[in-house]
Design an enzyme around this catalytic site. Structure first.
Site, short mmCIF file in Angstrom:
data_model
loop_
_atom_site.label_atom_id
_atom_site.label_comp_id
_atom_site.label_asym_id
_atom_site.label_seq_id
_atom_site.Cartn_x
_atom_site.Cartn_y
_atom_site.Cartn_z
N GLN A 112 -5.58 -3.58 -1.37
CA GLN A 112 -4.99 -3.43 -0.03
C GLN A 112 -3.66 -4.16 0.04
O GLN A 112 -3.61 -5.39 0.01
CB GLN A 112 -5.97 -4.02 0.99
CG GLN A 112 -5.51 -3.98 2.42
CD GLN A 112 -6.37 -4.85 3.32
OE1 GLN A 112 -7.00 -5.80 2.86
NE2 GLN A 112 -6.42 -4.54 4.59
N SER A 115 -0.72 -7.55 3.74
CA SER A 115 -0.07 -8.82 4.07
C SER A 115 1.23 -9.03 3.30
O SER A 115 1.35 -8.60 2.15
CB SER A 115 -1.00 -9.98 3.78
OG SER A 115 -2.21 -9.83 4.48
N GLU A 232 -12.90 -3.14 7.80
CA GLU A 232 -12.89 -4.32 6.94
C GLU A 232 -13.79 -5.41 7.52
O GLU A 232 -14.56 -6.06 6.80
CB GLU A 232 -11.46 -4.86 6.80
CG GLU A 232 -11.36 -6.16 6.01
CD GLU A 232 -9.93 -6.58 5.71
OE1 GLU A 232 -9.03 -6.22 6.48
OE2 GLU A 232 -9.73 -7.27 4.70
C1 LIG Z 1 -9.06 -14.94 -0.10
C2 LIG Z 1 -8.08 -14.06 0.60
C3 LIG Z 1 -7.96 -12.74 0.24
C4 LIG Z 1 -7.04 -11.91 0.87
N1 LIG Z 1 -6.94 -10.62 0.45
C5 LIG Z 1 -6.00 -9.83 1.01
C6 LIG Z 1 -5.80 -8.51 0.54
O1 LIG Z 1 -6.48 -8.05 -0.37
N2 LIG Z 1 -4.85 -7.76 1.07
C7 LIG Z 1 -4.07 -8.21 2.09
O2 LIG Z 1 -3.25 -7.45 2.58
N3 LIG Z 1 -4.21 -9.47 2.58
C8 LIG Z 1 -5.15 -10.29 2.05
N4 LIG Z 1 -5.30 -11.58 2.52
C9 LIG Z 1 -4.37 -12.07 3.53
C10 LIG Z 1 -4.99 -12.33 4.90
O3 LIG Z 1 -5.21 -11.10 5.54
C11 LIG Z 1 -4.02 -13.24 5.68
O4 LIG Z 1 -3.96 -14.46 5.01
C12 LIG Z 1 -4.48 -13.47 7.09
O5 LIG Z 1 -4.37 -12.29 7.85
C13 LIG Z 1 -3.72 -14.60 7.79
O6 LIG Z 1 -2.35 -14.48 7.69
P1 LIG Z 1 -1.45 -15.70 7.22
O7 LIG Z 1 -2.06 -16.23 5.99
O8 LIG Z 1 -0.06 -15.24 7.22
O9 LIG Z 1 -1.60 -16.81 8.35
P2 LIG Z 1 -0.70 -16.97 9.63
O10 LIG Z 1 -0.67 -15.68 10.37
O11 LIG Z 1 0.59 -17.57 9.27
O12 LIG Z 1 -1.56 -17.99 10.48
C14 LIG Z 1 -1.48 -19.42 10.34
C15 LIG Z 1 -2.44 -20.03 11.35
O13 LIG Z 1 -2.01 -19.68 12.67
C16 LIG Z 1 -3.06 -19.05 13.37
N5 LIG Z 1 -2.51 -18.01 14.24
C17 LIG Z 1 -1.62 -17.03 13.93
N6 LIG Z 1 -1.38 -16.25 14.99
C18 LIG Z 1 -2.14 -16.73 16.00
C19 LIG Z 1 -2.37 -16.35 17.36
N7 LIG Z 1 -1.78 -15.28 17.89
N8 LIG Z 1 -3.24 -17.07 18.08
C20 LIG Z 1 -3.87 -18.14 17.54
N9 LIG Z 1 -3.70 -18.55 16.28
C21 LIG Z 1 -2.85 -17.85 15.52
C22 LIG Z 1 -3.95 -18.45 12.29
O14 LIG Z 1 -5.24 -18.22 12.75
C23 LIG Z 1 -3.87 -19.49 11.21
O15 LIG Z 1 -4.77 -20.51 11.49
C24 LIG Z 1 -6.22 -12.42 1.90
C25 LIG Z 1 -6.35 -13.75 2.29
C26 LIG Z 1 -7.26 -14.57 1.65
C27 LIG Z 1 -7.37 -16.00 2.09
#
Ligand SMILES: Cc1cc2nc3c(=O)[nH]c(=O)nc-3n(C[C@H](O)[C@H](O)[C@H](O)COP(=O)(O)OP(=O)(O)OC[C@H]3O[C@@H](n4cnc5c(N)ncnc54)[C@H](O)[C@@H]3O)c2cc1C
Lengths: 395, 356
Positions: A112, A115, A232
Site C-alpha cells: 500500500q 503514506s 483496513e
Molecule cells: C508498522 C507500520 C506500518 C505501516 N504500514 C504502512 C503501509 O503499508 N502503507 C502506508 O501507506 N502507510 C503505512 N504506515 C503509515 C501509517 O499509516 C502512518 O504512520 C499513520 O497514518 C500516521 O501518520 P504519521 O506517522 O505521519 O503521523 P502524524 O500524522 O504526523 O501524527 C503525529 C501525531 O499527531 C497525532 N495527530 C495527527 N493529526 C491529528 C489530529 N487531527 N487530531 C489529533 N491528533 C492528531 C497523531 O495521532 C500522532 O500521534 C505504517 C505505519 C506503521 C507504524
C-alpha cells in the site's frame, strides 16, 4: 437446501475432484478460485458465489479439515484485506479479471503506497504527482512514499497520487494500481523499533502506469482510498479469533506456566485484559454478523482502537510478568520479514511491535475523530485547508 | 462450532418496540424521580400494564405452565429497554430471578406468576453473586437489602437447602432508603417454618436463578449506557461555549468515541450472555462473568461521563442523568461486583491468583 449445506456439498465435490495430496498447490488454489470457493461473498466468476460473508469461515474450516493447502493469507494481508475489496468495488471488469485471481492465490503480493513523509494522518496532503502523458495516455508518477509494509515482497501496489493541484486537496487525487517491478520503483528498507525492517521507503521516479490501471475516476482517489481504509480497519481490528486467541492467549499461558511470578496486582490486570479481549472478540463476531450483508463503515474504527489498546496492555504486562527474562531480547539483527507478525517471536518483540498498532492503519487519535464525527455526528474540527487549492497550501 | 447470533431477531425487535411504547407513555423521568420523594404509586399500575398486557411476567415460563415460553434473548431485549428508561418495575426480580428459581420444580406458583396475578422475589441481598453463600432462614431471621420484595406478594426464601414459598403477609418487609430508588430495597424478616417448601434442590435452583439474573442484568446495563451515551451526544452537540458547540472540542469527542466503543462492546457481550442462556450452553458461567465484569463498568462509566459532560446541568435533580447514575452504580454492585465476577472468572478459565 440451506446455503450452508449447499456450500458444504460444493466443497466436498471439489475435494473429490482435486485431491489435496496429489494436486500442485498453486493449481489447487486456482481451481478453488474458479469454483467460487475462494471468498464466497465475491461474485461468481471472481472467486466467489455471491453468498453471505458469514459463510466464509465454514468454507475455510472444511478445506483446513481436509488438509488442503491454503493461500497463506498472512503473507498477503494488504492484498486480501484492502486491495481486493477496493478492486471489486471500483474496478473495471478487465481489472477484476486481471488482478483478483493471482492476488487471492498469493501468486501476486500487494503493498500500500499511501503514506508520505509529509502526509500520514493527513493522507489528503500527499504530494506524489501523477501527470498524464498525452502522447501515450500513460500516467507518469514521481514522489516518495514511506512506512510501506512489505514493499520488498510486493508485485503490485495500491497507490494514491495527486493528479490536480488546482483544486482543494481532497478532490485532486487519483487511485492507481502500480507495478512494483517498474524500473522507476526503488524500495529501501526502513528499520523499525523492533530492529527488523518490515516497512520501507519507496521512491517513485518516472514510474509509468497505463490508464487501464487507474482505479475509479480521475479525481475520485479520496473516495476510493477511504473505502480501502475502512476495510483496513476491519482487517486489522476485526479478525476472527477463538477465545484466548492472539496476545491474550500467549500471556495467559505465561501466567499458567509461571506461578512464582504471580502477584495480586498483576492478577487483577491480567483478568481485566482477559475480559476485554473476550469482549473485543464478541464485538468482532457481532460486527462481522452486521457486515455479512453490507460493506464496512466507520464502525470498524472502534474495533481497531480496542485491538491496539489491548495488544499494548497485554504485551506490557507480559514483560513485567517475565521479570528478569523480560529484560532480554531475542535478536536485533535487521531482517526483512516475509509477513507482518504481531505475536511471533519473543515477549520483547511483541511489546515493541504492539506500539505500531495504535499508529498503522490510522492512529488512535484519528480513529477517535472518525468515530466522533462519522458515527456519533459530532462537529468536525475547524480547518482552514478544505477549500483552498492544493498548490496554495503552505507545506 | 458456529458463533451464536448476536443480532436481534424480528421477534425481539417487535417486543422491544412494544415495551418502549409503554415506557414512553407511562414512565418518563419525572415519574421515576418522584420515587425518591416516596411516591411509589406508579409501580403497581405500570407493572400490571407490562406484565399482563405485554405478557412480560410469563416470558420465561413454558407455555404448558401458562407462560409465553420465550427465551432469554427476548428477556434481554426487555431488560435493555427497562435500563434505557430506568423503569421501576420488578421484571428482573420477579419474572427473571424468582421465576427461574421455580422452573426446575415446575411449581404451581409459576402459573400465577406467569399470569401476572402474583409477583415474587427471591430473598437474598441484591448484592449476592451467583456463587456467593446464600442466607439460610431455616430458623427464621432477617435478610437485608432484598430487591423486589416491596412489590412481591410471595417470597422465595432459602431455608436449609430448600426454597420456601412464603406469603408476604406472613413476613416483615421493611422498605429501606436505597441508592437506586427506582429499584428500592427492603429488609425482609421471615419467621421460622413459615410457608411451604418447593420440591427439589432449592440451593441449586436459587444459584441458577442468580446466574440467569446476572446474565440478563448485563442487558439492562447496556440499556443504561446507551441512554447515557445518546443523551450526552445530543447535549454536547447543541451546548455552546466559547462561541462554538462544545461537542466539537476534541477532548470531548475522544472521550465519547471511547464510550461509544465500550458501549458497542457491551452490546455484543450482553447479547452473547443472553444467547448462551437461551441456548442452555455450558459457557454460561464464563459468559456471565465476562458480561458482568464488562457491562457493569461500562454503565457506570457512561453515567459518570454523562454527568460530567452535562456540566452543572448534570448535577441538577431536574435533569434525569442522576437517575441513571444511581441505577448504574447500584447495578454494578447487584448480583456481584465486577471484581467478584473477575475472581470467579479466574477459576473458570484457569488463571489462578496468588503465589504458588
Ligand atoms: C508498522 C507500520 C506500518 C505501516 N504500514 C504502512 C503501509 O503499508 N502503507 C502506508 O501507506 N502507510 C503505512 N504506515 C503509515 C501509517 O499509516 C502512518 O504512520 C499513520 O497514518 C500516521 O501518520 P504519521 O506517522 O505521519 O503521523 P502524524 O500524522 O504526523 O501524527 C503525529 C501525531 O499527531 C497525532 N495527530 C495527527 N493529526 C491529528 C489530529 N487531527 N487530531 C489529533 N491528533 C492528531 C497523531 O495521532 C500522532 O500521534 C505504517 C505505519 C506503521 C507504524
Amino acid at each position: 437446501m440451506s446455503a450452508r449445506d449447499d456450500l458444504a456439498r460444493r466443497v466436498v465435490e471439489f475435494l473429490a475432484e482435486h485431491d489435496p495430496d496429489t494436486t500442485d498447490r498453486v493449481e489447487f488454489l486456482r481451481a478453488r478460485y474458479d469454483a467460487g470457493l475462494a471468498w464466497v461473498a465475491f461474485p461468481e466468476g471472481h472467486g466467489g458465489l455471491g453468498l453471505s460473508r458469514s459463510l466464509q469461515a465454514e468454507v475455510d474450516r472444511l478445506f483446513a479439515e481436509a488438509g488442503a493447502p491454503d493461500n497463506n493469507p498472512r503473507a498477503n494481508g494488504i492484498g486480501l484485506g484492502m486491495a481486493a475489496p477496493t478492486i471489486l468495488a471500483f474496478g473495471t471488469e478487465e481489472q477484476k479479471e486481471r488482478f483478483l485471481k493471482p492476488l487471492w492465490t498469493g501468486e501476486e503480493i500487494w503493498c500500500q503506497l499511501f503514506s508520505e513523509p509529509g502526509a500520514g494522518s493527513d493522507l489528503a496532503a500527499l504530494a506524489t504527482r501523477a501527470v498524464r502523458d498525452e502522447a501515450s495516455g500513460e500516467w507518469v508518477v514521481n514522489g516518495q512514499k514511506v512506512w510501506t509494509s512489505g514493499a520488498q515482497n510486493a508485485r503490485f501496489a495500491i497507490l494514491v497520487a495527486r493528479t490536480d493541484v488546482d483544486v482543494p486537496k481532497h478532490r485532486g487525487m487519483t487511485y492507481f494500481l502500480a507495478d512494483m517491478t517498474d524500473p522507476g520503483v526503488d524500495v529501501r528498507p526502513l528499520r523499525q523499533v523492533t530492529g527488523e525492517a518490515e516497512f520501507n521507503e519507496v521512491f517513485l521516479s518516472d514510474v509509468r502506469i497505463p490508464d487501464t490501471q487507474r482505479l475509479g475516476d480521475e479525481g475520485q482517489g479520496w473516495q476510493v482510498a477511504n473505502f480501502t481504509l475502512n476495510n483496513e480497519r476491519v482487517a486489522i481490528g476485526g479478525r476472527a479469533l477463538p477465545r484466548e486467541g492472539g496476545m491474550v492467549g500467549i500471556v495467559s499461558q505465561t501466567w499458567r506456566d509461571r506461578p512464582e511470578a504471580r502477584t495480586p496486582e498483576l492478577h487483577d490486570r491480567l483478568l481485566r485484559s482477559w475480559v476485554e479481549a473476550e469482549v473485543a472478540r464478541l464485538t468482532g463476531v457481532r460486527l462481522r454478523q452486521k457486515l455479512a450483508q453490507g460493506v464496512p463503515g466507520p464502525e470498524g474504527a472502534a474495533m481497531k482502537l480496542s485491538f491496539a489498546r489491548l495488544n499494548q496492555q497485554l504485551s506490557g504486562l507480559e514483560l513485567e510478568l517475565l521479570g528478569e527474562d523480560g529484560l532480554r531480547y531475542s535478536d536485533w539483527t535487521m531482517v526483512r520479514p516475509e509477513h507482518v507478525d504481531f505475536t511471533g517471536r519473543d515477549a520483547g518483540y511483541r511489546y515493541l511491535r504492539a506500539k505500531g498498532n495504535s499508529i498503522e492503519g490510522g492512529t488512535s487519535e484519528i480513529l477517535r475523530n472518525i468515530v466522533a464525527e462519522r458515527v456519533l455526528g459530532l462537529p468536525a474540527e475547524a480547518r482552514g485547508d478544505k477549500d483552498v487549492p492544493f498548490k496554495e497550501l503552505p507545506r | 462450532m458456529t458463533d451464536l447470533d448476536l443480532l436481534p431477531t424480528d421477534i425481539e425487535e417487535d417486543l422491544r418496540a412494544s415495551v418502549r411504547g409503554v415506557l414512553d407513555r407511562r414512565c418518563g423521568p419525572d415519574t421515576v424521580a418522584a420515587m425518591y420523594d416516596g411516591d411509589r404509586a406508579v409501580v403497581e399500575p405500570l407493572w400490571r400494564a407490562m406484565a399482563v398486557e405485554l405478557g412480560l411476567a410469563g416470558l420465561l415460563v413454558p407455555e404448558s405452565l401458562g407462560g409465553s415460553g420465550a427465551t432469554a434473548r427476548e428477556a434481554a431485549a426487555v431488560m435493555e429497554e427497562l435500563g434505557r428508561a430506568c423503569a421501576p418495575v420488578p421484571f428482573l426480580t420477579s419474572a427473571v430471578i424468582a421465576t427461574t428459581s421455580l422452573l426446575p420444580s415446575g411449581d404451581e406458583l409459576l402459573g400465577a406468576l406467569a399470569a401476572g396475578e402474583r409477583t415474587g422475589a427471591l430473598v437474598v441481598p441484591f448484592s449476592t453473586a451467583p456463587d456467593a453463600p446464600l442466607p439460610d432462614l431455616a430458623e427464621g431471621g432477617t435478610v437485608r437489602s432484598v430487591a423486589g420484595a416491596l412489590e412481591a406478594d410471595v417470597l422465595l426464601v432459602p431455608a436449609g437447602g430448600t426454597l420456601r414459598v412464603v406469603d408476604a403477609t406472613e413476613a416483615g418487609v421493611e422498605p429501606v432508603v436505597s441508592l437506586d430508588m427506582s429499584r428500592q430495597l427492603a429488609d425482609v424478616t421471615v419467621p421460622a417454618g413459615a410457608g411451604r417448601a418447593v420440591e427439589g434442590d432449592g440451593e441449586a435452583a436459587a444459584r441458577a436463578a442468580l446466574l440467569a439474573g446476572a446474565a440478563l442484568l448485563a442487558s439492562e446495563q447496556h440499556g443504561v449506557a446507551s441512554w447515557c451515551l445518546r443523551e450526552t451526544i445530543g447535549y454536547v452537540g447543541q451546548r455552546r461555549q466559547f462561541g462554538r458547540v462544545v461537542g466539537g472540542f476534541q477532548a470531548l469527542k475522544h472521550r465519547l468515541a471511547d464510550l461509544f466503543a465500550e458501549t458497542e462492546q457491551a452490546a455484543a457481550t450482553a447479547a452473547y450472555a443472553a444467547a448462551v442462556l437461551a441456548a442452555e450452553d455450558a459457557d454460561l458461567p464464563i459468559a456471565t462473568a465476562v458480561a458482568q465484569s464488562w457491562c457493569s463498568e461500562v454503565a457506570v462509566h457512561a453515567a459518570e461521563e454523562a454527568l460530567q459532560l452535562h456540566g452543572g446541568v448534570g448535577m441538577t435533580w431536574e435533569y434525569p442523568v442522576h437517575l441513571y447514575l444511581k441505577r448504574a452504580k447500584a447495578d454494578q454492585i447487584a448480583l456481584g461486583t465486577p471484581g467478584a465476577h473477575r475472581a470467579r472468572l479466574a477459576t473458570l478459565v484457569d488463571l489462578p491468583g496468588g503465589t504458588a
